[in-house]
Motif scaffolding. Structure first.
Motif, PDB file in Angstrom:
ATOM      1  N   LYS A  61       0.830  -1.206   0.000  1.00  0.00           N
ATOM      2  CA  LYS A  61       0.000   0.000   0.000  1.00  0.00           C
ATOM      3  C   LYS A  61       0.865   1.257   0.000  1.00  0.00           C
ATOM      4  CE  LYS A  61      -3.794   0.253   2.388  1.00  0.00           C
ATOM      5  NZ  LYS A  61      -4.766   0.248   3.502  1.00  0.00           N
ATOM      6  N   ALA A  62       1.944   1.228   0.757  1.00  0.00           N
ATOM      7  CA  ALA A  62       2.823   2.402   0.826  1.00  0.00           C
ATOM      8  C   ALA A  62       3.494   2.658  -0.520  1.00  0.00           C
ATOM      9  CB  ALA A  62       3.870   2.203   1.924  1.00  0.00           C
ATOM     10  N   ARG A  63       3.964   1.616  -1.179  1.00  0.00           N
ATOM     11  CA  ARG A  63       4.598   1.785  -2.484  1.00  0.00           C
ATOM     12  C   ARG A  63       3.594   2.276  -3.522  1.00  0.00           C
ATOM     13  NH1 ARG A  63       9.666  -0.194  -3.217  1.00  0.00           N
ATOM     14  NH2 ARG A  63      10.591  -1.351  -1.472  1.00  0.00           N
ATOM     15  N   ALA A  64       2.402   1.736  -3.478  1.00  0.00           N
ATOM     16  CA  ALA A  64       1.367   2.160  -4.420  1.00  0.00           C
ATOM     17  C   ALA A  64       0.984   3.618  -4.219  1.00  0.00           C
ATOM     18  CB  ALA A  64       0.131   1.265  -4.280  1.00  0.00           C
ATOM     19  N   ALA A  65       1.166   4.121  -3.004  1.00  0.00           N
ATOM     20  CA  ALA A  65       0.832   5.508  -2.689  1.00  0.00           C
ATOM     21  C   ALA A  65       1.975   6.469  -3.009  1.00  0.00           C
ATOM     22  CB  ALA A  65       0.456   5.630  -1.215  1.00  0.00           C
ATOM     23  N   GLY A  66       3.073   5.947  -3.585  1.00  0.00           N
ATOM     24  CA  GLY A  66       4.163   6.817  -3.992  1.00  0.00           C
ATOM     25  C   GLY A  66       5.342   6.879  -3.047  1.00  0.00           C
ATOM     26  N   ALA A  67       5.413   5.960  -2.081  1.00  0.00           N
ATOM     27  CA  ALA A  67       6.488   6.001  -1.082  1.00  0.00           C
ATOM     28  C   ALA A  67       7.614   5.027  -1.383  1.00  0.00           C
ATOM     29  CB  ALA A  67       5.919   5.727   0.303  1.00  0.00           C
ATOM     30  N   ALA A  68       7.668   4.482  -2.604  1.00  0.00           N
ATOM     31  CA  ALA A  68       8.686   3.479  -2.922  1.00  0.00           C
ATOM     32  C   ALA A  68      10.100   4.014  -2.698  1.00  0.00           C
ATOM     33  CB  ALA A  68       8.515   2.996  -4.358  1.00  0.00           C
ATOM     34  N   CYS A  96      15.113   7.455  18.297  1.00  0.00           N
ATOM     35  CA  CYS A  96      14.182   6.554  17.642  1.00  0.00           C
ATOM     36  C   CYS A  96      13.215   7.353  16.767  1.00  0.00           C
ATOM     37  CB  CYS A  96      13.367   5.777  18.678  1.00  0.00           C
ATOM     38  SG  CYS A  96      14.361   4.798  19.833  1.00  0.00           S
ATOM     39  N   ARG A  97      12.691   6.701  15.761  1.00  0.00           N
ATOM     40  CA  ARG A  97      11.621   7.310  14.974  1.00  0.00           C
ATOM     41  C   ARG A  97      10.696   6.217  14.474  1.00  0.00           C
ATOM     42  NH1 ARG A  97      14.162   9.367   9.177  1.00  0.00           N
ATOM     43  NH2 ARG A  97      15.637   7.641   8.857  1.00  0.00           N
ATOM     44  N   ILE A  98       9.468   6.596  14.212  1.00  0.00           N
ATOM     45  CA  ILE A  98       8.432   5.649  13.819  1.00  0.00           C
ATOM     46  C   ILE A  98       8.033   5.900  12.373  1.00  0.00           C
ATOM     47  CG2 ILE A  98       6.079   4.851  14.245  1.00  0.00           C
ATOM     48  CD1 ILE A  98       6.430   5.571  17.162  1.00  0.00           C
ATOM     49  N   PHE A  99       7.941   4.816  11.619  1.00  0.00           N
ATOM     50  CA  PHE A  99       7.361   4.825  10.281  1.00  0.00           C
ATOM     51  C   PHE A  99       6.037   4.073  10.355  1.00  0.00           C
ATOM     52  CE2 PHE A  99      11.924   5.081   9.748  1.00  0.00           C
ATOM     53  CZ  PHE A  99      12.113   5.970   8.699  1.00  0.00           C
ATOM     54  N   LYS A 100       4.988   4.666   9.819  1.00  0.00           N
ATOM     55  CA  LYS A 100       3.685   4.025   9.771  1.00  0.00           C
ATOM     56  C   LYS A 100       3.349   3.716   8.319  1.00  0.00           C
ATOM     57  CE  LYS A 100       1.629   5.836  14.018  1.00  0.00           C
ATOM     58  NZ  LYS A 100       1.197   4.544  14.559  1.00  0.00           N
ATOM     59  N   LEU A 101       3.006   2.459   8.044  1.00  0.00           N
ATOM     60  CA  LEU A 101       2.738   2.018   6.681  1.00  0.00           C
ATOM     61  C   LEU A 101       1.376   1.355   6.594  1.00  0.00           C
ATOM     62  CD1 LEU A 101       5.991   1.548   7.334  1.00  0.00           C
ATOM     63  CD2 LEU A 101       5.976   0.636   5.021  1.00  0.00           C
ATOM     64  N   GLY A 102       0.703   1.587   5.461  1.00  0.00           N
ATOM     65  CA  GLY A 102      -0.574   0.927   5.210  1.00  0.00           C
ATOM     66  C   GLY A 102      -1.693   1.501   6.047  1.00  0.00           C
ATOM     67  N   GLY A 103      -2.183   2.664   5.648  1.00  0.00           N
ATOM     68  CA  GLY A 103      -3.192   3.358   6.439  1.00  0.00           C
ATOM     69  C   GLY A 103      -4.461   2.555   6.644  1.00  0.00           C
ATOM     70  N   ARG A 104      -5.015   2.669   7.841  1.00  0.00           N
ATOM     71  CA  ARG A 104      -6.295   2.030   8.164  1.00  0.00           C
ATOM     72  C   ARG A 104      -7.224   3.101   8.708  1.00  0.00           C
ATOM     73  NH1 ARG A 104      -4.464  -2.078  12.475  1.00  0.00           N
ATOM     74  NH2 ARG A 104      -6.668  -2.602  12.563  1.00  0.00           N
ATOM     75  N   ARG A 109      -2.851   8.083   6.150  1.00  0.00           N
ATOM     76  CA  ARG A 109      -1.932   7.975   5.029  1.00  0.00           C
ATOM     77  C   ARG A 109      -1.303   6.583   4.996  1.00  0.00           C
ATOM     78  NH1 ARG A 109       2.116  12.926   5.558  1.00  0.00           N
ATOM     79  NH2 ARG A 109       2.799  12.038   3.561  1.00  0.00           N
ATOM     80  N   ASP A 110      -0.831   6.200   3.802  1.00  0.00           N
ATOM     81  CA  ASP A 110      -0.228   4.885   3.644  1.00  0.00           C
ATOM     82  C   ASP A 110       1.257   4.877   3.963  1.00  0.00           C
ATOM     83  OD1 ASP A 110      -2.466   3.275   2.907  1.00  0.00           O
ATOM     84  OD2 ASP A 110      -2.471   4.224   0.942  1.00  0.00           O
ATOM     85  N   PHE A 111       1.850   6.045   4.135  1.00  0.00           N
ATOM     86  CA  PHE A 111       3.249   6.104   4.571  1.00  0.00           C
ATOM     87  C   PHE A 111       3.477   7.421   5.299  1.00  0.00           C
ATOM     88  CE2 PHE A 111       7.745   7.193   4.188  1.00  0.00           C
ATOM     89  CZ  PHE A 111       8.348   6.016   4.596  1.00  0.00           C
ATOM     90  N   THR A 112       3.931   7.320   6.547  1.00  0.00           N
ATOM     91  CA  THR A 112       4.261   8.503   7.339  1.00  0.00           C
ATOM     92  C   THR A 112       5.558   8.225   8.085  1.00  0.00           C
ATOM     93  OG1 THR A 112       1.913   9.015   7.663  1.00  0.00           O
ATOM     94  CG2 THR A 112       3.493  10.113   9.105  1.00  0.00           C
ATOM     95  N   ALA A 113       6.508   9.146   7.976  1.00  0.00           N
ATOM     96  CA  ALA A 113       7.763   9.062   8.722  1.00  0.00           C
ATOM     97  C   ALA A 113       7.787  10.197   9.735  1.00  0.00           C
ATOM     98  CB  ALA A 113       8.955   9.169   7.772  1.00  0.00           C
TER      99      ALA A 113
END
Length: 210
Positions: A61-68, A96-104, A109-113
């Motif tokens: 989902k993240a790649r499809a949303a342009g985060a590749a 530390c940092r969090i990446f969130k992938l695949g929005g529900r 969003r499908d990718f957040t850093a």
């Protein structure tokens, strides 16, 4: 009460509540002898079993949303099969940092850093405690060794101005379960499949504090 002191009490409460009614309350010393499978809730064991399904779904989902490009730029961090010996991070201060992938859910969003934040690891016998030191959402928990290539993180989320962590297993919406791996010389990740809100997969990157 400081977050560290609150976490020390929460550790004992968490392990005691999951160890079974016939055992005496756990302490940092007895925590080291416990198998994470005896601590984890059934729901969290299921989340951990299905981590690869979550990974594939979330990254697709993240790649499809342009985060590749953003994913590929992190190299080994987002390679699900890359894991080195030494999964347990040594005690100390980390960034530390969090990446969130695949929005529900609506509007996610499908990718957040997210930006880096301060976190800390403390030795607790054969297990280690991990906690975020500030902010409005602060994960706290234990990392249990589970072979040379991974450890298992179980914990809860502290919110707002709370000074005491909720006991693990008391509120499923607060419970956290993840896989800890070393992916570089001094680089670790905690991957959290199917977190309760916002995403399909969370990945926490951990680097020694500068």
């Amino acid at each position: 009460m400081t977050v560290k002191m609150a976490w020390g009490l929460a550790t004992c409460a968490m392990l005691a509540s999951c160890a079974g009614g016939g055992e005496r309350p756990a302490t940092a010393g007895t925590a080291a002898t416990m198998d994470w499978r005896k601590v984890a809730t059934a729901a969290d064991r299921a989340r951990l079993r299905n981590w690869r399904v979550a990974w594939i779904e979330a990254t697709a989902k993240a790649r499809a949303a342009g985060a590749a490009a953003a994913i590929d730029a992190q190299g080994a961090l987002f390679d699900p099969d890359h894991a080195l010996d030494g999964a347990m991070p040594p005690a100390g201060k980390y960034q530390c940092r969090i990446f969130k992938l695949g929005g529900r859910g609506t509007g996610t969003r499908d990718f957040t850093a997210y930006p880096f934040f301060a976190c800390r690891v403390e030795a607790e016998g054969d297990v280690s405690s991990f906690y975020k030191t500030d902010g409005s959402q602060r994960p706290v928990g234990l990392a249990f060794p589970d072979g040379s290539g991974r450890a298992i993180f179980l914990g809860t989320m502290m919110l707002g101005d709370e000074t005491n962590a909720l006991e693990y297993g008391r509120d499923a919406d607060r419970d956290m379960a993840g896989i800890v791996q070393r992916v570089g010389a001094q680089r670790w990740r905690v991957m959290l499949p199917y977190p309760r809100f916002e995403s399909t997969l969370d990945v926490i990157e951990m680097l020694p504090a500068r």
